[in-house]
Motif scaffolding. Structure first.
Motif, PDB file in Angstrom:
ATOM      1  N   ARG A  91       0.822  -1.215   0.000  1.00  0.00           N
ATOM      2  CA  ARG A  91       0.000   0.000   0.000  1.00  0.00           C
ATOM      3  C   ARG A  91       0.851   1.258   0.000  1.00  0.00           C
ATOM      4  NH1 ARG A  91      -1.599   2.988   4.028  1.00  0.00           N
ATOM      5  NH2 ARG A  91      -1.028   1.421   5.584  1.00  0.00           N
ATOM      6  N   VAL A  92       1.899   1.291   0.815  1.00  0.00           N
ATOM      7  CA  VAL A  92       2.681   2.530   0.939  1.00  0.00           C
ATOM      8  C   VAL A  92       3.793   2.619  -0.100  1.00  0.00           C
ATOM      9  CG1 VAL A  92       2.167   2.619   3.391  1.00  0.00           C
ATOM     10  CG2 VAL A  92       4.315   1.609   2.651  1.00  0.00           C
ATOM     11  N   TYR A  93       4.145   1.489  -0.725  1.00  0.00           N
ATOM     12  CA  TYR A  93       5.107   1.479  -1.830  1.00  0.00           C
ATOM     13  C   TYR A  93       4.439   0.821  -3.038  1.00  0.00           C
ATOM     14  CZ  TYR A  93       8.571   2.294   1.881  1.00  0.00           C
ATOM     15  OH  TYR A  93       9.272   2.808   2.944  1.00  0.00           O
ATOM     16  N   PRO A  94       3.438   1.466  -3.627  1.00  0.00           N
ATOM     17  CA  PRO A  94       2.707   0.835  -4.726  1.00  0.00           C
ATOM     18  C   PRO A  94       3.598   0.650  -5.954  1.00  0.00           C
ATOM     19  CG  PRO A  94       2.089   3.155  -4.516  1.00  0.00           C
ATOM     20  CD  PRO A  94       2.953   2.836  -3.342  1.00  0.00           C
ATOM     21  N   GLY A  95       3.620  -0.571  -6.467  1.00  0.00           N
ATOM     22  CA  GLY A  95       4.463  -0.865  -7.624  1.00  0.00           C
ATOM     23  C   GLY A  95       4.078  -2.194  -8.230  1.00  0.00           C
ATOM     24  N   THR A  96       4.856  -2.604  -9.210  1.00  0.00           N
ATOM     25  CA  THR A  96       4.588  -3.865  -9.918  1.00  0.00           C
ATOM     26  C   THR A  96       5.485  -4.992  -9.445  1.00  0.00           C
ATOM     27  OG1 THR A  96       6.146  -3.233 -11.668  1.00  0.00           O
ATOM     28  CG2 THR A  96       3.830  -2.588 -11.963  1.00  0.00           C
ATOM     29  N   TYR A  97       6.177  -4.821  -8.354  1.00  0.00           N
ATOM     30  CA  TYR A  97       7.111  -5.823  -7.856  1.00  0.00           C
ATOM     31  C   TYR A  97       6.363  -7.045  -7.330  1.00  0.00           C
ATOM     32  CZ  TYR A  97       5.810  -3.391  -3.529  1.00  0.00           C
ATOM     33  OH  TYR A  97       5.096  -2.809  -2.505  1.00  0.00           O
ATOM     34  N   THR A  98       7.130  -8.098  -7.052  1.00  0.00           N
ATOM     35  CA  THR A  98       6.605  -9.317  -6.442  1.00  0.00           C
ATOM     36  C   THR A  98       7.050  -9.368  -4.988  1.00  0.00           C
ATOM     37  OG1 THR A  98       6.665 -10.514  -8.536  1.00  0.00           O
ATOM     38  CG2 THR A  98       6.611 -11.834  -6.510  1.00  0.00           C
ATOM     39  N   THR A  99       6.112  -9.570  -4.089  1.00  0.00           N
ATOM     40  CA  THR A  99       6.446  -9.692  -2.673  1.00  0.00           C
ATOM     41  C   THR A  99       6.857 -11.125  -2.371  1.00  0.00           C
ATOM     42  OG1 THR A  99       4.882  -7.950  -2.071  1.00  0.00           O
ATOM     43  CG2 THR A  99       5.603  -9.439  -0.313  1.00  0.00           C
ATOM     44  N   LEU A 100       7.957 -11.287  -1.653  1.00  0.00           N
ATOM     45  CA  LEU A 100       8.436 -12.606  -1.236  1.00  0.00           C
ATOM     46  C   LEU A 100       8.226 -12.744   0.269  1.00  0.00           C
ATOM     47  CD1 LEU A 100      11.800 -12.851  -3.243  1.00  0.00           C
ATOM     48  CD2 LEU A 100       9.518 -13.626  -3.907  1.00  0.00           C
ATOM     49  N   PRO A 101       7.137 -13.389   0.703  1.00  0.00           N
ATOM     50  CA  PRO A 101       6.856 -13.542   2.139  1.00  0.00           C
ATOM     51  C   PRO A 101       7.626 -14.711   2.730  1.00  0.00           C
ATOM     52  CG  PRO A 101       5.083 -14.503   0.876  1.00  0.00           C
ATOM     53  CD  PRO A 101       6.061 -13.969  -0.131  1.00  0.00           C
ATOM     54  N   TYR A 102       8.950 -14.571   2.756  1.00  0.00           N
ATOM     55  CA  TYR A 102       9.812 -15.663   3.191  1.00  0.00           C
ATOM     56  C   TYR A 102      10.494 -15.385   4.534  1.00  0.00           C
ATOM     57  CZ  TYR A 102       9.437 -17.302  -1.672  1.00  0.00           C
ATOM     58  OH  TYR A 102       8.976 -17.751  -2.889  1.00  0.00           O
ATOM     59  N   GLY A 103      10.258 -14.216   5.118  1.00  0.00           N
ATOM     60  CA  GLY A 103      10.970 -13.845   6.334  1.00  0.00           C
ATOM     61  C   GLY A 103      12.179 -12.989   6.010  1.00  0.00           C
ATOM     62  N   TYR A 104      12.809 -12.446   7.065  1.00  0.00           N
ATOM     63  CA  TYR A 104      13.992 -11.602   6.871  1.00  0.00           C
ATOM     64  C   TYR A 104      15.257 -12.442   7.053  1.00  0.00           C
ATOM     65  CZ  TYR A 104      11.395  -7.233   6.655  1.00  0.00           C
ATOM     66  OH  TYR A 104      10.563  -6.208   6.271  1.00  0.00           O
ATOM     67  N   PRO A 105      16.115 -12.480   6.028  1.00  0.00           N
ATOM     68  CA  PRO A 105      17.337 -13.304   6.093  1.00  0.00           C
ATOM     69  C   PRO A 105      18.237 -12.995   7.280  1.00  0.00           C
ATOM     70  CG  PRO A 105      16.922 -12.620   3.840  1.00  0.00           C
ATOM     71  CD  PRO A 105      15.933 -11.877   4.693  1.00  0.00           C
ATOM     72  N   ARG A 106      18.244 -11.750   7.737  1.00  0.00           N
ATOM     73  CA  ARG A 106      19.162 -11.398   8.828  1.00  0.00           C
ATOM     74  C   ARG A 106      18.830 -12.148  10.109  1.00  0.00           C
ATOM     75  NH1 ARG A 106      17.286  -5.150  10.111  1.00  0.00           N
ATOM     76  NH2 ARG A 106      15.273  -5.609  11.074  1.00  0.00           N
ATOM     77  N   ASN A 107      17.590 -12.647  10.243  1.00  0.00           N
ATOM     78  CA  ASN A 107      17.183 -13.344  11.457  1.00  0.00           C
ATOM     79  C   ASN A 107      17.483 -14.833  11.418  1.00  0.00           C
ATOM     80  OD1 ASN A 107      16.203 -10.903  12.387  1.00  0.00           O
ATOM     81  ND2 ASN A 107      14.122 -11.288  11.661  1.00  0.00           N
TER      82      ASN A 107
END
Length: 756
Positions: A499-515
């Motif tokens: 919503r706040v960064y509207p674009g055509t990208y693909t979201t990867l709901p995989y978690g944050y690698p740093r954790n």
């Protein structure tokens, strides 16, 4: 008899006097009297002092029949003072929060010295505060109290009266008063330091000196600056009357020469027709007060020679030559920079026309800082799961030591940097690449982000000008249009980003690698990290990591860490970490407060700690994956100000990850009573963890690489939070000693060590 007498002379400071008086009366240490001296001021200063005296019995208003200057006004305040210690402020200065408490504690610790020297900061008209560069002289290591001969470097500090607390009996016994004149601080400060039997230091900013937009009295032009000669005459007369102080004459003489040179070379102080006269008088003072047999330091010889000979034309010629040299050098620098920029632009355009390199990936984090955060974890995963890809890291030279061996180092703005941006297939960052980046067809840009959003982000800041500051939203959306993939740690983050960064990208709901490291690290990794940080064995380490306040020009901590630790006792230590936007540390390393602001890996700090204390930092969402105690410090007024200025996506106090403290006392009680890791805190953390850490099972980086580089889209479901077994904290490990340990999945030790 009050503990402190705070004396405030007031002359033509009606716009600033209320803030000064409020900063004193709002101190957490209330045992004080405030003496406001109306120095015959023609404005409303006298009326303001009377109003405060009518409201608060601790305030006394004195009215002088005519203007006597700062020295005379302070003398009137000294005669009326009854406190144990004197604190002298100017009418446009302010005490920092809890300053008197810190001073009182330090006085008690050091046996009631004659003088306590603390630090100060200059605050300009924009509100930006700058700490004195000579604050190193205020280190609290070593025996205290002491005498001046044990710490002679204190004489190098600016000769101001407002950076000290004075025992009143000492000043009366020594007969110290202020003379009239513009430089009245000088014959007070030096005699105070030389005569004091006991001195102590406090390495803390206790006063903000206001630097007005149009300058101070010392910045005005006029013959009043000739007063500096009379004041140094008074200093040397004081020394001559006390043979035991003769050893300080050479030091005072050097200070005098520096001060006279400062006045002469400042074009805004002396009228043009008085400059030659000033330097001739400086020559006479040089010859009058010089102590034969004491060599002049090499770096000061030219300055001493010019003053000693009174060569005002030579002095002015050298100063003019310096200014001309600086201007010429600046012009040459600008020309060279312009030519270099043009050459790099041409170089970049050429590189954009050359083929992409399918086997190259470029990483960066936090605008050119070190190897860290999600990009750092992904860079390691690239080398592990896609070894054919050669990786490079963009960082400023001072951060190159954080980059692992075998990873190419790129310095921002170089030809190699622009070549890598133009020809690498994979671009990975957590903030944003150079806005001049041209996204080529075939390039893949991964925006990792760097936290779960509690505060408003992106386009939601359009209605938050205090937080948005100078954000260019058109440039922000242009950057979003370059993104191919965006990482997400949970459903809340996914919905917010889209919503706040509207674009055509693909979201990867995989978690944050740093954790990932939280699930892979071992107890030995924790032990080794704690040892490297200097955390004593058997202590509870609290990681204190507040978030910056966008609505404040200057950042300050909401806690007095020394006071908290004194109340908690020796079993606790604090790892104090300021945000990289904070612009400095929260507290200098001393005692049981360890400054870890510049530590390259916040994940390592999380592993080394036993609990997290924060306010609104997104670090709490990552820390929850460690399943260690979290305490939120959020005062009601602070939360209201933060909510109004920045805005939040949910009320953290209604859905916290642990205990909530609304004051410093509550925070202390939470740790003192054990509530910080009690059953209720555990229940809150479990619920928070299930909502915000669904993917943090130690394989986030692997999933991202397999999707982005290897093209895989089907993965086993993440391990549920209840079935994960992150490494326990050192305190928890001690509590569980002797019990059966839970089997842990094997993990490549090299990857964990590399992270730490």
């Amino acid at each position: 008899m009050p503990r402190f007498s705070v004396i405030v002379p007031a002359y033509k400071v009606q716009a600033y006097l209320p803030e000064c008086l409020d900063s004193v009366l709002s101190q957490s240490y209330p045992d004080l009297e405030l003496i406001a001296v109306d120095d015959g001021s023609p404005d409303a200063c006298g009326a303001i002092a009377d109003e405060y005296a009518a409201r608060d019995p601790r305030v006394r208003a004195l009215h002088l029949p005519e203007n006597r200057g700062p020295g005379g006004a302070r003398n009137a305040g000294l005669k009326a003072a009854t406190g144990d210690y004197l604190v002298l402020l100017d009418g446009d200065d302010t005490l920092t929060p809890d300053a008197l408490q810190s001073i009182a504690d330090r006085l008690k610790e050091t046996g009631e010295p004659d003088v306590l020297v603390h630090d100060h900061a200059l605050t300009d008209w924009t509100g930006e505060a700058t700490r004195d560069e000579l604050a190193v002289q205020l280190a609290e290591q070593g025996p205290a109290p002491f005498r001046l001969e044990d710490r002679p470097g204190l004489l190098r500090l600016p000769p101001t009266v407002c950076n000290k607390a004075y025992r009143r009996e000492f000043t009366e016994r020594a007969g110290l008063t202020f003379p009239p004149g513009l430089y009245e601080d000088t014959p007070w400060t030096f005699p105070v330091l030389m005569s004091a039997e006991t001195i102590a230091t406090l390495d803390r900013v206790c006063v903000h000196f206001r630097v007005r937009r149009h300058g101070s009295l010392l910045g005005t032009t006029g013959r009043g600056h000739f007063d500096v000669f009379d004041q140094y005459d008074r200093v040397f007369a004081y020394v001559d009357q006390r043979p035991e102080l003769a050893r300080w004459r050479p030091v005072l003489f050097g200070h005098m020469v520096d001060r006279l040179s400062e006045v002469f070379t400042d074009r805004h102080r002396l009228p043009r027709d008085a400059r030659a006269e000033f330097l001739l008088k400086a020559r006479a003072h040089y010859r009058s007060h010089r102590t034969p047999g004491h060599p002049v330091p090499f770096r000061a010889r030219l300055r001493h020679t010019l003053v000693r000979l009174g060569l005002h034309r030579t002095y002015r010629a050298l100063e003019a030559a310096k200014r001309l040299s600086r201007r010429t050098s600046a012009s040459a620098t600008r020309l060279a920079r312009s030519l270099r920029t043009a050459a790099l632009r041409l170089h970049y355009r050429v590189q954009l026309r050359l083929p992409l390199r399918e086997d190259q990936a470029v990483f960066a984090a936090h605008g050119g800082r070190g190897h860290s955060c999600n990009p750092g974890a992904l860079e390691r995963a690239f080398r592990t799961h896609a070894p054919r890809i050669r990786t490079a890291w963009i960082a400023a030279p001072e951060h190159h030591h954080t980059i692992p061996t075998g990873v190419r180092r790129l310095r921002p703005g170089t030809a190699a940097y622009w070549t890598a941006l133009a020809r690498s297939k994979y671009l990975v960052d957590n903030t944003g690449f150079d806005p001049r980046l041209v996204k080529r067809q075939g390039q893949i840009l991964v925006q990792t982000q760097h936290g779960t959003p509690l505060k408003h982000m992106g386009l939601d800041l359009l209605e938050r000008p205090a937080a948005a500051r100078d954000t260019d939203f058109a440039a922000l959306l242009a950057d979003v249009d370059k993104w191919d993939y965006v990482l997400s740690a949970n459903r809340h983050t996914t919905l917010t980003w889209e919503r706040v960064y509207p674009g055509t990208y693909t979201t990867l709901p995989y978690g944050y690698p740093r954790n990932d490291v939280f699930q892979r690290a071992t107890s030995e990794d924790v032990r080794r990290t704690r040892e490297s940080l200097g955390i004593p064995e058997g202590t509870v380490a609290i990681l204190y990591a507040p978030t910056p306040r966008d609505h404040r020009r200057t950042q300050r901590t909401g806690l007095d860490l020394d006071r908290v630790l004194r109340r908690l006792g020796p079993r606790f230590v604090v790892l104090a970490r300021a945000h990289h936007r904070h612009g400095g540390s929260l507290a200098p390393s001393r005692g049981r407060v360890i400054d870890v602001t510049d530590h390259p890996s916040v994940e390592s700090l999380c592993l080394a700690s036993d609990a997290l204390v924060t306010d609104y930092s997104s670090l709490m969402f990552d820390y929850a994956g460690l399943d260690r105690p979290i305490v939120i410090h959020a005062a009601d007024d602070d939360w209201a100000a933060y909510e109004a200025a920045r805005g939040t996506y949910f009320d953290l106090r209604s859905f916290p990850p642990g205990a909530v403290a609304r004051s410093e006392d509550e925070l202390t009680d939470i740790f003192a009573t054990g509530h910080w890791r009690g059953s209720r805190s555990t229940q809150l953390r479990t619920s928070f963890r299930e909502r915000f850490c669904p993917y943090d099972d130690g394989r986030a980086a692997e999933r991202v690489v397999r999707h982005v580089v290897l093209g895989e889209t089907e993965f086993p479901p993440p391990v549920p939070p209840a079935e994960r077994h992150p490494v326990p904290s050192a305190a928890a490990a001690l509590d569980l000693s002797g019990l059966a340990t839970v089997p842990r999945p094997a993990a490549p030790l090299t990857s964990v060590a590399e992270t730490l």
